[in-house]
Scaffold this active site. Structure first.
Site: not given
Ligand code: PLP
Length: 420
Positions: A161, A246, A275
């Site tokens: 994700f 990520d 985040k």
């Molecule tokens: C939440 C998340 C995203 C996307 O972030 P948004 O601010 O919602 O676009 C990308 N990678 C990971 C691992 C996430 O948990």
């Protein structure tokens, strides 16, 4: 959602959901009527929040054990972050990158130092950081590695994700995220998560990068086998492929370290952050790498009107300062051990498995005790906010500032919600 019945005590019910007050029902109905239905929230309407606690429109208090998917790592209304935001609100909030702002330099310098890199690309949302890293990796492949034009490949993981843009969902294997959104962006190769051999076999002359979550959050807090991240680092270094971590959900204190990669002693080429980088105050994301990678970006080749804006930079700088002190990481480590121990005792009593690191847990619910959403609804009645993912998994990620006593209450209430 429509109101099914107004009961004589003023509470209303929605089919399959607990009764809620008239005020809560009205607030929910207004959203359902006019906001796109791309979420299925639990029936609680938050009005204000402080630390690990939120209060709804009826004055009921709940322990927030999701923390906006780890965006609220430092707690609601964190005084240091609010002070930084308030001070910047009175100075300047947006200049665009057409001009310099006095706030940007201190933020990018501090963040680069925190990550042990020398350059930062500031963006806003997590998905933008991922998109930006894909562009950077492709340019790097053509300009630095010498991959044939428009042939670059990026290896991604099953169950990944990384956000919601068209390119990012192009390499998702979750039908909920992809159905009806084609045609998809080519150039991605998917391999099983946690299998270093499969990753190595997928690398070819056109491979630009490996993009992975050190722990897969949305997939259910999937922790790869010990040594996996080290193996990925060793393979990517040898094959001259960028390792892009990520850490948007796993990073910035959540797992008891600044980055989950730290827990394996691994330094990727590129960190993706988001985040908690905005402290839950403003959206702030970043790509962090050395100049031999981020240096492929040239004026006009990438950008964002709001990326690196002064308000974001001021809040982001205070987040970085907090992490430089190390107390948040230590607290997540200590309280995390307590949480994992408490939850581990529930295995065999309605729980089939617990995964996690630091103050972050994925709890698989025995289907004979209901779905994960059923458990979350029972937790809600008991004053705990938590979120299900993929049917049978409950995800817990309370703010790191949570009290020990509240954490113990969470474990007790979880046990009680299973006994329901
Ligand atoms: C939440 C998340 C995203 C996307 O972030 P948004 O601010 O919602 O676009 C990308 N990678 C990971 C691992 C996430 O948990």
């Amino acid at each position: 959602m429509t109101t099914d019945a107004l009961q004589h005590d003023g509470t209303t019910t929605h089919e399959g959901e607990p009764a809620v007050s008239a005020a809560t029902a009205a607030a929910i109905d207004q959203v359902e009527a006019h906001a796109a239905h791309n979420y299925h929230p639990l029936p609680v309407v938050v009005e204000h929040a402080e630390g690990a606690w939120v209060t709804d429109v009826d004055g009921r208090r709940y322990l927030d054990c999701l923390a906006a998917y780890s965006s609220m790592n430092f707690g609601h209304g964190n005084p240091r972050l609010l002070a930084a935001a308030h001070a910047q609100l009175d100075r300047v909030t947006l200049t665009s990158r057409a001009f310099h702002s006095a706030a940007l330099g201190p933020f990018v310098e501090a963040l680069a130092e925190l990550a042990g890199k020398d350059m930062v690309l500031p963006m806003n949302t997590g998905a933008e950081a991922v998109e930006s890293a894909i562009k950077v990796a492709r340019r790097w492949a053509y300009q630095v590695k010498g991959v044939e034009a428009d042939r670059a490949e990026i290896i991604v993981m099953e169950g990944n994700f990384h956000g919601r843009t068209t390119t990012i969902v192009s390499f998702s294997d979750d039908p909920d995220a992809t159905t009806g959104y084609g045609p998809f962006t080519p150039g991605f190769v998917r391999v099983p998560f946690g299998d270093a051999g499969a990753l190595e076999a997928a690398i070819g002359p056109n491979t630009a990068a490996v993009l992975l979550e050190p722990i897969q959050g949305e997939a259910g807090i999937n922790v790869p086998p010990p040594g996996y991240l080290r193996a990925v680092r060793e393979i990517t270094e040898r094959e001259r492929v960028l390792m892009i971590a990520d850490e948007i959900q796993s990073g910035l204190g959540r797992t008891g370290a600044t980055f989950q990669c730290d827990n394996e002693g691994v330094v990727p080429d590129v960190y993706l952050l988001g985040k908690a980088l905005g402290g839950g105050v403003v959206p702030v994301s970043a790509v962090v790498a050395n100049s031999d990678v981020l240096g492929v970006l040239t004026p006009g080749s990438h950008g964002s009107t709001f990326g690196g804006n002064p308000l974001a930079a001021a809040v982001g700088l205070e987040v970085v300062r907090m992490l430089q002190e190390g107390a948040m990481q230590a607290r997540a480590r200590e309280l995390g051990a307590r949480l994992q121990e408490g939850l581990g005792a529930l295995i065999g009593h309605g729980v089939t498995a617990v995964r996690g690191a630091g103050l972050w847990a994925g709890i698989d619910i025995d289907p004979s005790y209901g779905t994960a959403r059923d458990v979350c609804l029972r937790l809600l009645e008991r004053g705990i906010l938590a979120k299900d993912t993929h049917g049978q998994t409950v995800r817990l990620a309370p703010p790191i500032v949570i009290d020990e006593a509240d954490l113990d209450m969470l474990v007790r209430e979880f046990e009680a919600a299973l006994a329901h």
